[in-house]
Design a protein around this motif. Structure first.
Motif, short mmCIF file in Angstrom:
data_model
loop_
_atom_site.label_atom_id
_atom_site.label_comp_id
_atom_site.label_asym_id
_atom_site.label_seq_id
_atom_site.Cartn_x
_atom_site.Cartn_y
_atom_site.Cartn_z
N MET A 1 0.82 -1.21 0.14
CA MET A 1 -0.02 0.02 -0.07
C MET A 1 0.79 1.20 0.00
SD MET A 1 -3.07 1.27 0.14
CE MET A 1 -3.90 2.67 0.46
N GLU A 2 1.99 1.06 0.42
CA GLU A 2 2.72 2.47 0.75
C GLU A 2 3.21 2.96 -0.39
OE1 GLU A 2 6.44 1.76 2.99
OE2 GLU A 2 5.29 0.21 4.30
N ILE A 3 3.91 2.01 -1.50
CA ILE A 3 4.14 2.53 -2.67
C ILE A 3 2.94 3.15 -3.52
CG2 ILE A 3 4.22 0.41 -4.09
CD1 ILE A 3 6.95 3.38 -3.97
N LYS A 4 2.00 2.61 -3.60
CA LYS A 4 0.78 2.81 -4.31
C LYS A 4 0.30 4.24 -3.90
CE LYS A 4 -1.00 -1.90 -5.36
NZ LYS A 4 -2.11 -2.84 -5.12
N ALA A 5 0.04 4.30 -2.65
CA ALA A 5 -0.57 5.72 -2.16
C ALA A 5 0.61 6.73 -2.57
CB ALA A 5 -0.59 5.62 -0.57
N MET A 6 1.85 6.56 -2.65
CA MET A 6 3.05 7.63 -2.90
C MET A 6 2.78 7.69 -4.37
SD MET A 6 5.11 9.61 -1.57
CE MET A 6 5.68 10.76 -2.22
N LEU A 7 2.48 6.75 -5.24
CA LEU A 7 2.62 6.93 -6.49
C LEU A 7 1.37 7.44 -6.98
CD1 LEU A 7 4.11 6.42 -9.31
CD2 LEU A 7 3.02 3.93 -9.11
N ILE A 8 0.34 7.09 -6.54
CA ILE A 8 -0.98 7.60 -6.67
C ILE A 8 -1.10 9.36 -6.54
CG2 ILE A 8 -3.46 7.95 -6.21
CD1 ILE A 8 -3.16 4.85 -5.88
N LEU A 79 4.55 22.92 -7.94
CA LEU A 79 5.73 22.33 -8.61
C LEU A 79 6.67 21.98 -7.28
CD1 LEU A 79 7.58 22.29 -10.89
CD2 LEU A 79 8.38 24.54 -10.33
N ALA A 80 6.58 22.41 -6.16
CA ALA A 80 7.47 22.06 -5.08
C ALA A 80 6.83 20.58 -4.79
CB ALA A 80 7.46 23.02 -4.16
N ALA A 81 5.63 20.55 -4.49
CA ALA A 81 4.93 19.02 -4.27
C ALA A 81 5.47 18.00 -5.18
CB ALA A 81 3.34 19.31 -4.17
N VAL A 82 5.23 18.41 -6.65
CA VAL A 82 5.89 17.49 -7.33
C VAL A 82 7.14 17.09 -7.44
CG1 VAL A 82 6.29 17.01 -10.08
CG2 VAL A 82 3.98 18.02 -9.36
N VAL A 83 8.13 18.06 -7.15
CA VAL A 83 9.35 17.67 -7.02
C VAL A 83 9.57 17.07 -5.72
CG1 VAL A 83 11.79 18.78 -6.52
CG2 VAL A 83 10.29 19.91 -8.33
N CYS A 84 9.06 17.45 -4.60
CA CYS A 84 9.22 16.58 -3.21
C CYS A 84 8.91 15.08 -3.49
CB CYS A 84 8.69 17.36 -2.31
SG CYS A 84 9.38 18.81 -1.59
N SER A 85 7.66 14.83 -4.13
CA SER A 85 7.03 13.63 -4.19
C SER A 85 7.76 12.71 -4.96
CB SER A 85 5.57 13.59 -4.68
OG SER A 85 5.53 14.36 -5.79
N ALA A 86 8.42 13.21 -5.99
CA ALA A 86 9.38 12.53 -7.13
C ALA A 86 10.94 12.15 -6.23
CB ALA A 86 9.76 13.48 -8.23
N LEU A 87 11.33 13.18 -5.52
CA LEU A 87 12.56 12.82 -4.60
C LEU A 87 12.01 11.85 -3.90
CD1 LEU A 87 13.70 16.54 -3.96
CD2 LEU A 87 14.88 14.71 -5.25
N LYS A 88 11.00 11.62 -2.92
CA LYS A 88 10.57 10.77 -2.11
C LYS A 88 10.29 9.61 -2.63
CE LYS A 88 8.89 9.06 1.81
NZ LYS A 88 9.86 8.28 2.52
N LEU A 89 9.74 9.55 -3.98
CA LEU A 89 9.52 8.05 -4.56
C LEU A 89 10.69 7.54 -5.12
CD1 LEU A 89 6.88 6.62 -5.02
CD2 LEU A 89 6.56 7.69 -7.09
#
Length: 163
Positions: A1-8, A79-89
């Motif tokens: 579930m972790e990666i799915k929630a983060m990826l979604i 834009l910051a949210a996209v960058v941060c989530s890409a870094l985390k993912l």
């Protein structure tokens, strides 16, 4: 579930960013048919008043400047949210602070978008100079982007809860 929630959440953040970008940049927030031709107004330009082309809005009222400022802040936050989530993912998978930054950025962006939309909606009569107007697609795109950003933030919170 972790990666799915983060990826979604990441995919939703990208979609919210794209919707906001299109709505933010387009001169189609409202359409007025009160003149001899249709006139479109956006945050930055007005189209169809003096010619078939578009012109910059010169000397905008303070409320329009505020709406523009909140729309710009929403754009930066998305834009910051996209960058941060890409870094985390993809890069910093074990850094929880990046997830907190993504959550903060996406919700602050959604709040700024809401303020921009509300200010514009309340004061739009000042630029349309008429009650004969309709909200156009760019206005709707910013609203849709805001709602998608909230869904993205919820996915990020689920990721935080599960990790």
């Amino acid at each position: 579930m972790e990666i799915k929630a983060m990826l979604i959440g990441f995919i939703l953040a990208i979609i919210a960013f794209v919707f906001h970008l299109i709505g933010f940049a387009s001169p189609y927030w409202i359409n007025s048919d009160s003149f001899t031709r249709a006139v479109h107004y956006g945050l930055w330009k007005v189209c169809g008043v003096f010619s078939s082309g578009c012109a910059d809005i010169t000397n905008p009222a303070d409320w329009l400047k505020a709406s523009q400022a909140f729309a710009v802040l929403a754009f930066i936050c998305y834009l910051a949210a996209v960058v941060c989530s890409a870094l985390k993912l993809f890069v910093l998978k074990d850094k929880k602070i990046i997830l907190f930054a993504a959550i903060g950025a996406v919700f602050v962006g959604a709040f700024c978008a809401l303020l921009s939309i509300v200010i514009y909606a309340v004061k739009q009569g000042d630029i349309a100079n008429s009650n004969l107007f309709d909200y156009h697609f760019a206005f709707a795109f910013c609203i849709i982007g805001m709602l998608i950003a909230i869904a993205s933030g919820i996915c990020f919170i689920l990721e935080m809860k599960n990790s």
